[in-house]
Enzyme design. Structure first.
Site, PDB file in Angstrom:
ATOM      1  N   HIS A  85     -17.560  12.701 -24.648  1.00  0.00           N
ATOM      2  CA  HIS A  85     -18.064  14.052 -24.162  1.00  0.00           C
ATOM      3  C   HIS A  85     -18.520  14.849 -25.600  1.00  0.00           C
ATOM      4  CE1 HIS A  85     -15.757  13.908 -20.500  1.00  0.00           C
ATOM      5  NE2 HIS A  85     -16.895  14.335 -20.012  1.00  0.00           N
ATOM      6  N   ASP A 243     -24.759  13.663 -14.165  1.00  0.00           N
ATOM      7  CA  ASP A 243     -23.499  13.969 -15.129  1.00  0.00           C
ATOM      8  C   ASP A 243     -22.737  12.444 -15.077  1.00  0.00           C
ATOM      9  OD1 ASP A 243     -20.779  16.108 -15.152  1.00  0.00           O
ATOM     10  OD2 ASP A 243     -21.779  14.764 -16.762  1.00  0.00           O
TER      11      ASP A 243
HETATM   12  C1  LIG Z   1     -19.015   5.121 -17.374  1.00  0.00           C
HETATM   13  O1  LIG Z   1     -17.768   5.638 -16.487  1.00  0.00           O
HETATM   14  C2  LIG Z   1     -17.404   7.119 -16.184  1.00  0.00           C
HETATM   15  C3  LIG Z   1     -18.516   7.843 -16.422  1.00  0.00           C
HETATM   16  C4  LIG Z   1     -18.074   9.290 -16.199  1.00  0.00           C
HETATM   17  C5  LIG Z   1     -16.679   9.579 -15.821  1.00  0.00           C
HETATM   18  C6  LIG Z   1     -16.522  11.132 -15.514  1.00  0.00           C
HETATM   19  N1  LIG Z   1     -15.189  11.354 -15.072  1.00  0.00           N
HETATM   20  O2  LIG Z   1     -15.314  12.711 -14.806  1.00  0.00           O
HETATM   21  C7  LIG Z   1     -13.950  12.857 -14.583  1.00  0.00           C
HETATM   22  C8  LIG Z   1     -12.857  13.093 -15.694  1.00  0.00           C
HETATM   23  O3  LIG Z   1     -13.338  13.208 -16.528  1.00  0.00           O
HETATM   24  N2  LIG Z   1     -11.674  13.301 -15.385  1.00  0.00           N
HETATM   25  C9  LIG Z   1     -10.776  13.336 -16.597  1.00  0.00           C
HETATM   26  C10 LIG Z   1      -9.554  11.931 -16.366  1.00  0.00           C
HETATM   27  C11 LIG Z   1      -8.501  12.036 -17.540  1.00  0.00           C
HETATM   28  O4  LIG Z   1      -9.126  12.008 -15.138  1.00  0.00           O
HETATM   29  C12 LIG Z   1     -10.109  11.728 -13.910  1.00  0.00           C
HETATM   30  C13 LIG Z   1      -9.302  11.746 -12.776  1.00  0.00           C
HETATM   31  C14 LIG Z   1     -11.065  12.896 -13.949  1.00  0.00           C
HETATM   32  C15 LIG Z   1     -15.839   8.634 -15.502  1.00  0.00           C
HETATM   33  C16 LIG Z   1     -16.266   7.328 -15.806  1.00  0.00           C
HETATM   34  O5  LIG Z   1     -15.382   6.236 -15.842  1.00  0.00           O
HETATM   35  C17 LIG Z   1     -13.847   6.400 -15.632  1.00  0.00           C
HETATM   36  C18 LIG Z   1     -13.597   6.712 -13.892  1.00  0.00           C
HETATM   37  C19 LIG Z   1     -13.413   4.919 -13.790  1.00  0.00           C
HETATM   38  C20 LIG Z   1     -13.034   4.446 -15.048  1.00  0.00           C
HETATM   39  C21 LIG Z   1     -13.000   5.592 -16.279  1.00  0.00           C
HETATM   40 ZN   LIG Z   2     -20.605  15.761 -18.443  1.00  0.00          ZN
END
Ligand SMILES: COc1ccc(/C=N/OCC(=O)N2C[C@@H](C)O[C@@H](C)C2)cc1OC1CCCC1
Ligand SMILES: [Zn+2]
Length: 344
Positions: A85, A243
């Site tokens: 981020h 996003d």
């Molecule tokens: C390229 O991979 C990704 C790109 C983007 C995202 C965005 N996620 O947004 C949700 C988030 O940040 N959180 C915070 C986290 C601590 O808890 C979460 C339940 C919610 C996640 C990605 O992969 C993750 C999901 C599967 C493995 C890693």
């Molecule tokens: Zn974002």
């Protein structure tokens, strides 16, 4: 004085020009762009898209030097120390949004102000992100969770941060807009950034599905969207999809984003371990589950969203869906054998 061609001084103008000529492509390499822009990916991306490509600054009497100064402050307020981020993510979401909004099925459907709002929202949507989740901030009674009462804590903070800087005279690039435009622009940016809250994902997806079922595509192949709410819903869907678009990009780019988000989650898990808290899902570097988590994230979140967007924007987004399926197979085929439980 006149601004540099790309908004920021670059060593290699030819390399930068070559990259900018690819600005409308889905597999644009943001990591390379961050290097060539001398670690100003967001300032240069915002200037190239809003000024050079879309001429939106002039349309709203935005003073380019003031806008550049503002974007330098926004970029400086993305944490360089966040593996994921950071300002490169902000530039990535903005560039991805620019590509989707360039498809003829939505082009001329949205007003210039709506396009400007969606691109600006993408640029600022994670500013001052601490590299920690909303859940962590609430669990640790962080001052932001107290301030925003555990509701869309980060998303409210990103918006307040971006708009607070706009209050400063030497950064206020919106002074040239008329009051009505500025009010509507602010409302749209707020609605768009609040829709990037992952806890809103399922309700947003359900609403977009309803629109897809009812959406009329005019004879000229353009979406017909009646109300403000319907137009905003489609723009929210576009920004939210951008996003979480990593898995729809070319595999090398997707793998780079995955490494970054995983490291950021692991750093949160390290904090949770030190604080004696339960570790959040996917945040325990001592029990990695990268492949399984990515396949799960694709199956339950990314694919349903992008399939729906692909229906709405048909025949566009097919490149994203085919890359998404290839990328799923990449991680699915690498899910480690679960240790065979010895039946004793
Ligand atoms: C390229 O991979 C990704 C790109 C983007 C995202 C965005 N996620 O947004 C949700 C988030 O940040 N959180 C915070 C986290 C601590 O808890 C979460 C339940 C919610 C996640 C990605 O992969 C993750 C999901 C599967 C493995 C890693
Ligand atoms: Zn974002």
């Amino acid at each position: 004085g006149n601004l540099p061609k790309f908004g920021v001084e670059v060593e290699d103008e030819d390399a930068m020009s070559l990259m900018v000529s690819q600005i409308n492509t889905w597999n644009f390499d943001l990591f390379k762009f961050a290097v060539i822009s001398k670690d100003h990916p967001l300032v240069s991306m915002a200037y190239v898209i809003l000024q050079s490509e879309r001429n939106l600054l002039r349309s709203y009497n935005v003073d380019p030097p003031t806008f550049i100064k503002y974007m330098f402050v926004i970029e400086a307020n993305y944490h360089k120390t966040n593996p994921y981020h950071n300002a490169t993510h902000g530039a990535d979401v903005m560039q991805s949004c620019h590509v989707l909004l360039g498809y003829s099925v939505v082009e001329q459907v949205f007003t210039d102000l709506e396009v400007f709002a969606a691109l600006f929202a993408s640029a600022i949507h994670d500013v001052d992100h601490p590299g920690l989740s909303n859940q962590f901030l609430s669990n640790t009674s962080n001052e932001l969770a107290i301030l925003y009462n555990d509701h869309a804590v980060l998303e409210n903070h990103h918006l307040a941060t971006a708009f607070k800087f706009l209050q400063e005279d030497e950064l206020n690039w919106a002074s040239g807009m008329d009051d009505k435009q500025r009010q509507l622009f602010r409302k749209m940016v707020i609605d768009l950034v609040l829709a990037t809250d992952m806890s809103k994902h399922l309700s947003l997806l359900a609403d977009i599905k309803t629109t897809v079922e009812s959406s009329k595509v005019a004879h000229n192949g353009k979406l017909v969207l009646e109300s403000y709410n319907e137009r905003m819903l489609v723009l929210q869907g576009i920004v939210h999809s951008c996003d979480i678009s990593s898995a729809t990009k070319a595999l090398p780019i997707y793998k780079a984003w995955t490494e970054r988000i995983i490291e950021e989650f692991y750093q949160q898990g390290d904090r949770e371990r030190d604080l004696g808290l339960n570790l959040s899902p996917m945040c325990d570097r001592q029990n990695p589950s990268i492949e399984k988590s990515q396949v799960g994230f694709i199956d339950f979140i990314v694919l349903p969203l992008w399939e729906t967007l692909g229906e709405l924007m048909f025949p566009y987004c097919q490149e994203m869906l085919s890359q998404l399926n290839e990328n799923r197979m990449y991680y699915f085929s690498r899910i480690p054998e679960s240790p065979r439980c010895s039946i004793t």
